[in-house]
Design a protein around this motif. Structure first.
Motif, PDB file in Angstrom:
ATOM      1  N   ALA A  73       0.832  -1.211   0.000  1.00 57.11           N
ATOM      2  CA  ALA A  73       0.000   0.000   0.000  1.00 57.11           C
ATOM      3  C   ALA A  73       0.867   1.262   0.000  1.00 57.11           C
ATOM      4  N   ALA A  74       1.949   1.253   0.773  1.00 61.62           N
ATOM      5  CA  ALA A  74       2.859   2.413   0.785  1.00 61.62           C
ATOM      6  C   ALA A  74       3.521   2.582  -0.574  1.00 61.62           C
ATOM      7  N   CYS A  75       3.859   1.480  -1.214  1.00 63.20           N
ATOM      8  CA  CYS A  75       4.453   1.527  -2.550  1.00 63.20           C
ATOM      9  C   CYS A  75       3.435   2.087  -3.554  1.00 63.20           C
ATOM     10  N   THR A  76       2.196   1.681  -3.428  1.00 59.83           N
ATOM     11  CA  THR A  76       1.133   2.215  -4.282  1.00 59.83           C
ATOM     12  C   THR A  76       1.039   3.726  -4.091  1.00 59.83           C
ATOM     13  N   ALA A  77       1.090   4.164  -2.844  1.00 56.21           N
ATOM     14  CA  ALA A  77       1.037   5.606  -2.562  1.00 56.21           C
ATOM     15  C   ALA A  77       2.203   6.327  -3.221  1.00 56.21           C
ATOM     16  N   SER A  78       3.373   5.699  -3.205  1.00 53.88           N
ATOM     17  CA  SER A  78       4.557   6.355  -3.771  1.00 53.88           C
ATOM     18  C   SER A  78       4.454   6.540  -5.282  1.00 53.88           C
ATOM     19  N   MET A  79       3.559   5.800  -5.911  1.00 53.86           N
ATOM     20  CA  MET A  79       3.352   5.957  -7.354  1.00 53.86           C
ATOM     21  C   MET A  79       2.394   7.098  -7.676  1.00 53.86           C
ATOM     22  N   HIS A  80       1.604   7.513  -6.689  1.00 50.70           N
ATOM     23  CA  HIS A  80       0.573   8.530  -6.920  1.00 50.70           C
ATOM     24  C   HIS A  80       0.812   9.845  -6.182  1.00 50.70           C
ATOM     25  N   TYR A  81       1.743   9.822  -5.229  1.00 48.45           N
ATOM     26  CA  TYR A  81       2.028  11.001  -4.423  1.00 48.45           C
ATOM     27  C   TYR A  81       3.540  11.132  -4.298  1.00 48.45           C
ATOM     28  N   GLU A  82       4.011  12.337  -4.154  1.00 50.57           N
ATOM     29  CA  GLU A  82       5.441  12.584  -3.916  1.00 50.57           C
ATOM     30  C   GLU A  82       5.645  12.539  -2.400  1.00 50.57           C
ATOM     31  N   LEU A  83       6.016  11.366  -1.904  1.00 49.38           N
ATOM     32  CA  LEU A  83       6.186  11.191  -0.469  1.00 49.38           C
ATOM     33  C   LEU A  83       7.514  11.783  -0.021  1.00 49.38           C
ATOM     34  N   SER A  84       7.483  12.458   1.108  1.00 49.51           N
ATOM     35  CA  SER A  84       8.730  13.010   1.623  1.00 49.51           C
ATOM     36  C   SER A  84       9.498  11.907   2.348  1.00 49.51           C
ATOM     37  N   TYR A  85      10.802  12.054   2.352  1.00 50.06           N
ATOM     38  CA  TYR A  85      11.652  11.078   3.032  1.00 50.06           C
ATOM     39  C   TYR A  85      11.289  10.996   4.509  1.00 50.06           C
ATOM     40  N   ARG A  86      10.942  12.111   5.105  1.00 47.66           N
ATOM     41  CA  ARG A  86      10.564  12.146   6.518  1.00 47.66           C
ATOM     42  C   ARG A  86       9.464  11.143   6.828  1.00 47.66           C
ATOM     43  N   VAL A  87       8.509  10.997   5.930  1.00 47.14           N
ATOM     44  CA  VAL A  87       7.371  10.103   6.143  1.00 47.14           C
ATOM     45  C   VAL A  87       7.808   8.636   6.151  1.00 47.14           C
ATOM     46  N   VAL A  88       8.747   8.286   5.302  1.00 38.81           N
ATOM     47  CA  VAL A  88       9.143   6.879   5.155  1.00 38.81           C
ATOM     48  C   VAL A  88      10.493   6.560   5.806  1.00 38.81           C
ATOM     49  N   GLU A  89      11.115   7.534   6.431  1.00 43.48           N
ATOM     50  CA  GLU A  89      12.426   7.321   7.043  1.00 43.48           C
ATOM     51  C   GLU A  89      12.460   6.146   8.025  1.00 43.48           C
ATOM     52  N   PRO A  90      11.399   5.895   8.807  1.00 47.62           N
ATOM     53  CA  PRO A  90      11.453   4.717   9.684  1.00 47.62           C
ATOM     54  C   PRO A  90      11.700   3.412   8.917  1.00 47.62           C
ATOM     55  N   LEU A  91      11.287   3.344   7.671  1.00 48.90           N
ATOM     56  CA  LEU A  91      11.578   2.156   6.864  1.00 48.90           C
ATOM     57  C   LEU A  91      13.076   2.016   6.640  1.00 48.90           C
ATOM     58  N   ALA A  92      13.749   3.128   6.423  1.00 46.82           N
ATOM     59  CA  ALA A  92      15.202   3.091   6.220  1.00 46.82           C
ATOM     60  C   ALA A  92      15.889   2.600   7.481  1.00 46.82           C
ATOM     61  N   VAL A  93      15.395   3.039   8.621  1.00 43.05           N
ATOM     62  CA  VAL A  93      15.985   2.659   9.899  1.00 43.05           C
ATOM     63  C   VAL A  93      15.711   1.187  10.216  1.00 43.05           C
ATOM     64  N   GLY A  94      14.510   0.708   9.917  1.00 48.70           N
ATOM     65  CA  GLY A  94      14.119  -0.656  10.278  1.00 48.70           C
ATOM     66  C   GLY A  94      14.300  -1.697   9.199  1.00 48.70           C
ATOM     67  N   ALA A  95      14.823  -1.312   8.056  1.00 44.28           N
ATOM     68  CA  ALA A  95      14.910  -2.224   6.910  1.00 44.28           C
ATOM     69  C   ALA A  95      15.706  -3.486   7.199  1.00 44.28           C
ATOM     70  N   ASP A  96      16.773  -3.380   7.950  1.00 43.32           N
ATOM     71  CA  ASP A  96      17.629  -4.541   8.200  1.00 43.32           C
ATOM     72  C   ASP A  96      16.919  -5.656   8.954  1.00 43.32           C
ATOM     73  N   ALA A  97      15.863  -5.331   9.665  1.00 41.13           N
ATOM     74  CA  ALA A  97      15.158  -6.332  10.455  1.00 41.13           C
ATOM     75  C   ALA A  97      14.097  -7.085   9.648  1.00 41.13           C
ATOM     76  N   LEU A  98      13.863  -6.666   8.414  1.00 40.03           N
ATOM     77  CA  LEU A  98      12.793  -7.284   7.618  1.00 40.03           C
ATOM     78  C   LEU A  98      13.334  -8.336   6.654  1.00 40.03           C
ATOM     79  N   GLU A  99      12.427  -9.199   6.236  1.00 44.26           N
ATOM     80  CA  GLU A  99      12.754 -10.260   5.301  1.00 44.26           C
ATOM     81  C   GLU A  99      13.188  -9.672   3.960  1.00 44.26           C
ATOM     82  N   PRO A 100      14.113 -10.342   3.261  1.00 46.56           N
ATOM     83  CA  PRO A 100      14.592  -9.836   1.967  1.00 46.56           C
ATOM     84  C   PRO A 100      13.477  -9.548   0.961  1.00 46.56           C
ATOM     85  N   LEU A 101      12.422 -10.352   0.949  1.00 50.36           N
ATOM     86  CA  LEU A 101      11.340 -10.100  -0.007  1.00 50.36           C
ATOM     87  C   LEU A 101      10.638  -8.769   0.250  1.00 50.36           C
TER      88      LEU A 101
END
Length: 157
Positions: A73-101
């Motif tokens: 759903a967040a990826c879908t949003a990124s195709m229709h809206y210009e999301l700021s890095y601030r909004v998705v930055e927690p993904l950058a911080v938590g990415a290492d803990a998620l599955e490769p897929l």
């Protein structure tokens, strides 16, 4: 109720249902959020608030399917809206803990922000052991670099 109010009511209803214990139901609720974001008819602020909640779900839900749906759903949003890095930055911080897929989604979302703050995170994943993750990191970096290049009408200052 006008069309916009209907869309926001759908999202609010989905958020209410998301608090349930059934992972299948939570997954369906996120599909509704994705569908609404896919219309591109929300305001930028409403879309960013929705993505902030999706990011929280993606990083905290115990169900893989729910985390994947939140990222989709967040990826879908990124195709229709210009999301700021601030909004998705927690993904950058938590990415290492998620599955490769799930990293494919995160890297695509970070690249779509066109914010140079995502650069170190994307570059880090160029060294990931999984070739699919490295490929997605390279694509996200290309999108980020492409957004930095001047357009035809711009001149160097």
């Amino acid at each position: 109720m006008d069309g916009y109010q209907g869309l926001t009511a759908l999202i609010e209803s989905a958020w209410d249902e998301l608090n349930g214990s059934d992972a299948g139901r939570r997954d369906l609720c996120l599909d509704v959020v994705s569908d609404v974001l896919g219309t591109g008819r929300l305001t930028q602020d409403d879309a960013e608030r929705a993505v902030e909640r999706l990011v929280t779900v993606a990083l905290s839900d115990e169900s893989y399917a729910v985390r994947e749906s939140a990222l989709h759903a967040a990826c879908t949003a990124s195709m229709h809206y210009e999301l700021s890095y601030r909004v998705v930055e927690p993904l950058a911080v938590g990415a290492d803990a998620l599955e490769p897929l799930l990293l494919d989604y995160i890297l695509a979302i970070l690249g779509s922000t066109h914010d140079q703050a995502a650069l170190p995170v994307l570059e880090r994943f160029l060294q990931h052991p999984q070739p699919e993750v490295r490929r997605e990191a390279a694509e996200a970096l290309n999108e980020l670099r492409w957004s930095r290049e001047p357009t035809l009408g711009e001149t160097a200052q």
